[in-house]
Design a protein around this motif. Sequence first.
Motif, PDB file in Angstrom:
ATOM      1  N   GLY A   7     -31.679  37.421  25.068  1.00 48.40           N
ATOM      2  CA  GLY A   7     -32.147  37.163  23.715  1.00 48.40           C
ATOM      3  C   GLY A   7     -31.017  36.633  22.873  1.00 48.40           C
ATOM      4  O   GLY A   7     -29.855  36.627  23.289  1.00 48.40           O
ATOM      5  N   LYS A   8     -31.353  36.194  21.676  1.00 42.56           N
ATOM      6  CA  LYS A   8     -30.306  35.675  20.801  1.00 42.56           C
ATOM      7  C   LYS A   8     -29.448  36.829  20.287  1.00 42.56           C
ATOM      8  O   LYS A   8     -29.857  37.987  20.333  1.00 42.56           O
ATOM      9  N   GLY A   9     -28.247  36.496  19.824  1.00 47.08           N
ATOM     10  CA  GLY A   9     -27.383  37.518  19.269  1.00 47.08           C
ATOM     11  C   GLY A   9     -28.042  38.222  18.099  1.00 47.08           C
ATOM     12  O   GLY A   9     -28.636  37.576  17.232  1.00 47.08           O
ATOM     13  N   GLY A  10     -27.973  39.543  18.071  1.00 47.80           N
ATOM     14  CA  GLY A  10     -28.566  40.306  16.996  1.00 47.80           C
ATOM     15  C   GLY A  10     -30.020  40.667  17.189  1.00 47.80           C
ATOM     16  O   GLY A  10     -30.626  41.327  16.340  1.00 47.80           O
ATOM     17  N   MET A 176     -37.169  40.805  37.233  1.00 42.31           N
ATOM     18  CA  MET A 176     -37.861  40.691  35.957  1.00 42.31           C
ATOM     19  C   MET A 176     -36.833  40.460  34.863  1.00 42.31           C
ATOM     20  O   MET A 176     -35.772  41.086  34.860  1.00 42.31           O
ATOM     21  N   THR A 177     -37.155  39.558  33.955  1.00 42.09           N
ATOM     22  CA  THR A 177     -36.304  39.292  32.807  1.00 42.09           C
ATOM     23  C   THR A 177     -37.084  39.597  31.541  1.00 42.09           C
ATOM     24  O   THR A 177     -38.172  39.061  31.330  1.00 42.09           O
ATOM     25  N   PHE A 178     -36.528  40.468  30.709  1.00 34.78           N
ATOM     26  CA  PHE A 178     -37.130  40.798  29.422  1.00 34.78           C
ATOM     27  C   PHE A 178     -36.378  40.044  28.324  1.00 34.78           C
ATOM     28  O   PHE A 178     -35.176  40.249  28.134  1.00 34.78           O
ATOM     29  N   LEU A 179     -37.093  39.165  27.641  1.00 35.96           N
ATOM     30  CA  LEU A 179     -36.514  38.414  26.549  1.00 35.96           C
ATOM     31  C   LEU A 179     -36.861  39.130  25.246  1.00 35.96           C
ATOM     32  O   LEU A 179     -38.031  39.265  24.896  1.00 35.96           O
ATOM     33  N   VAL A 180     -35.831  39.604  24.563  1.00 33.48           N
ATOM     34  CA  VAL A 180     -36.017  40.361  23.329  1.00 33.48           C
ATOM     35  C   VAL A 180     -36.056  39.384  22.159  1.00 33.48           C
ATOM     36  O   VAL A 180     -35.137  38.576  21.976  1.00 33.48           O
ATOM     37  N   ALA A 181     -37.155  39.430  21.386  1.00 32.18           N
ATOM     38  CA  ALA A 181     -37.340  38.471  20.302  1.00 32.18           C
ATOM     39  C   ALA A 181     -37.775  39.174  19.024  1.00 32.18           C
ATOM     40  O   ALA A 181     -38.694  39.989  19.034  1.00 32.18           O
ATOM     41  N   GLU A 182     -37.093  38.852  17.938  1.00 28.14           N
ATOM     42  CA  GLU A 182     -37.528  39.307  16.631  1.00 28.14           C
ATOM     43  C   GLU A 182     -38.678  38.417  16.150  1.00 28.14           C
ATOM     44  O   GLU A 182     -38.792  37.256  16.564  1.00 28.14           O
ATOM     45  N   PRO A 183     -39.529  38.920  15.271  1.00 31.61           N
ATOM     46  CA  PRO A 183     -40.661  38.129  14.769  1.00 31.61           C
ATOM     47  C   PRO A 183     -40.247  37.153  13.674  1.00 31.61           C
ATOM     48  O   PRO A 183     -40.707  37.217  12.531  1.00 31.61           O
ATOM     49  N   LYS A 186     -36.194  31.924  14.175  1.00 33.78           N
ATOM     50  CA  LYS A 186     -34.971  31.970  14.967  1.00 33.78           C
ATOM     51  C   LYS A 186     -35.132  32.906  16.158  1.00 33.78           C
ATOM     52  O   LYS A 186     -34.601  32.657  17.239  1.00 33.78           O
ATOM     53  N   GLY A 187     -35.875  33.977  15.957  1.00 36.29           N
ATOM     54  CA  GLY A 187     -36.047  34.966  17.013  1.00 36.29           C
ATOM     55  C   GLY A 187     -36.749  34.427  18.239  1.00 36.29           C
ATOM     56  O   GLY A 187     -36.482  34.852  19.359  1.00 36.29           O
ATOM     57  N   VAL A 188     -37.675  33.474  18.032  1.00 38.52           N
ATOM     58  CA  VAL A 188     -38.432  32.939  19.172  1.00 38.52           C
ATOM     59  C   VAL A 188     -37.833  31.636  19.696  1.00 38.52           C
ATOM     60  O   VAL A 188     -38.311  31.099  20.694  1.00 38.52           O
ATOM     61  N   SER A 189     -36.775  31.125  19.043  1.00 34.05           N
ATOM     62  CA  SER A 189     -36.210  29.849  19.482  1.00 34.05           C
ATOM     63  C   SER A 189     -35.617  29.934  20.878  1.00 34.05           C
ATOM     64  O   SER A 189     -35.746  28.995  21.683  1.00 34.05           O
ATOM     65  N   VAL A 190     -34.944  31.037  21.189  1.00 33.97           N
ATOM     66  CA  VAL A 190     -34.363  31.206  22.524  1.00 33.97           C
ATOM     67  C   VAL A 190     -35.464  31.303  23.574  1.00 33.97           C
ATOM     68  O   VAL A 190     -35.298  30.862  24.711  1.00 33.97           O
ATOM     69  N   TYR A 191     -36.591  31.860  23.185  1.00 31.01           N
ATOM     70  CA  TYR A 191     -37.720  31.979  24.119  1.00 31.01           C
ATOM     71  C   TYR A 191     -38.112  30.629  24.690  1.00 31.01           C
ATOM     72  O   TYR A 191     -38.327  30.490  25.899  1.00 31.01           O
ATOM     73  N   ARG A 192     -38.197  29.621  23.846  1.00 30.49           N
ATOM     74  CA  ARG A 192     -38.620  28.300  24.329  1.00 30.49           C
ATOM     75  C   ARG A 192     -37.634  27.749  25.349  1.00 30.49           C
ATOM     76  O   ARG A 192     -38.027  27.165  26.362  1.00 30.49           O
ATOM     77  N   GLN A 193     -36.343  27.917  25.076  1.00 33.70           N
ATOM     78  CA  GLN A 193     -35.333  27.464  26.029  1.00 33.70           C
ATOM     79  C   GLN A 193     -35.461  28.220  27.347  1.00 33.70           C
ATOM     80  O   GLN A 193     -35.448  27.620  28.432  1.00 33.70           O
ATOM     81  N   TYR A 194     -35.570  29.531  27.260  1.00 30.34           N
ATOM     82  CA  TYR A 194     -35.606  30.346  28.469  1.00 30.34           C
ATOM     83  C   TYR A 194     -36.872  30.090  29.261  1.00 30.34           C
ATOM     84  O   TYR A 194     -36.852  30.005  30.491  1.00 30.34           O
ATOM     85  N   ARG A 195     -37.994  29.966  28.560  1.00 32.48           N
ATOM     86  CA  ARG A 195     -39.270  29.724  29.232  1.00 32.48           C
ATOM     87  C   ARG A 195     -39.207  28.485  30.110  1.00 32.48           C
ATOM     88  O   ARG A 195     -39.645  28.508  31.269  1.00 32.48           O
TER      89      ARG A 195
END
Length: 328
Positions: A7-10, A176-183, A186-195
Amino acid sequence: MRIAFVGKGGSGKTTLSALFTRYLADSKAPVVAIDGDINQHLGSALGLDEQELATIPPLGAHLADIKEYLRGGNPLISSQQAMVKTTPAGRGSRLLRLLGPDPVHTRHAHDAAGVHLMVTGTFDEEDLGVACYHSKLGAVELYLNHLVDGPAEYVVVDMTAGADCFASGLFTRFDMTFLVAEPTRKGVSVYRQYRDHAAEFGVPIAVVGNKVTGEDDIAFLREHVGEDLLTCVTHSDWVRAREQGRDTGSLEPGNHSALETLRTAVDRRTKDWAAFQQQAVEFHARNALSWANKATGQDLAAQIDPGFEHGPAALRNAETSHPAGSAA
């Protein structure tokens, strides 16, 4: 099973890594936690103080010894100097079983109330300008390449923040990889890259919403990550108290249920040793051509053993050939 928290920092990935690791340990499951983040906060999140953390030998500081031990009698690897972070196991390599009597675990795994913590080490002043943090993570990649974990055994890795985890094949070493995302956006931006990267290599991911305050937050996450949203964690007064050095009460029922959901998702995964080894081989061949052949002066593709089949049978053969012994 091997689990990564990214997940992203923080975003709270270190806090959730620690919560999930402690949850597994409280169930008496064998569990190794690895701090693979440059900030090295997992030990603190598990409740260790600075003095205790300072006694844990970092994996990154003993990489040469780890390589020498793992290469064992593999005739395809000429020396530990010729062994790089992507070098796959082969016949003659020393394989590891979780928390076995090998020097990797006995030296580097620190027992913290049932959680066995290993750390990669900090990025020190002497590293500036001459090394990148991923050189320290090479020890984790080699560890996972040579580990044969069994049913109901767990390795939890708190990974580097953001998209840095794509700098090597390490992100393919997990069940399994758990991607931690804030709502937040910015929180979901890393998700798109990782996905997108994960889909290319068949890496299973699930999103864990963190710092969720209500239905609007859940709806936002669902809108942006869809069915990849597995569960959500709310603000925890209990976690905050522990971070302040106070241990009162217990984790909120809703958050405890979220941890149960994570474990269920992990336990439903089927271990595919053939695919695991094939990915290791593919990334090693890619790295050999990209930089490793030049760095070592050797054709490292020759380290690939096409007759090697990873898994429990290979571990039994390895233990028969050379039982754990020499120090790493």
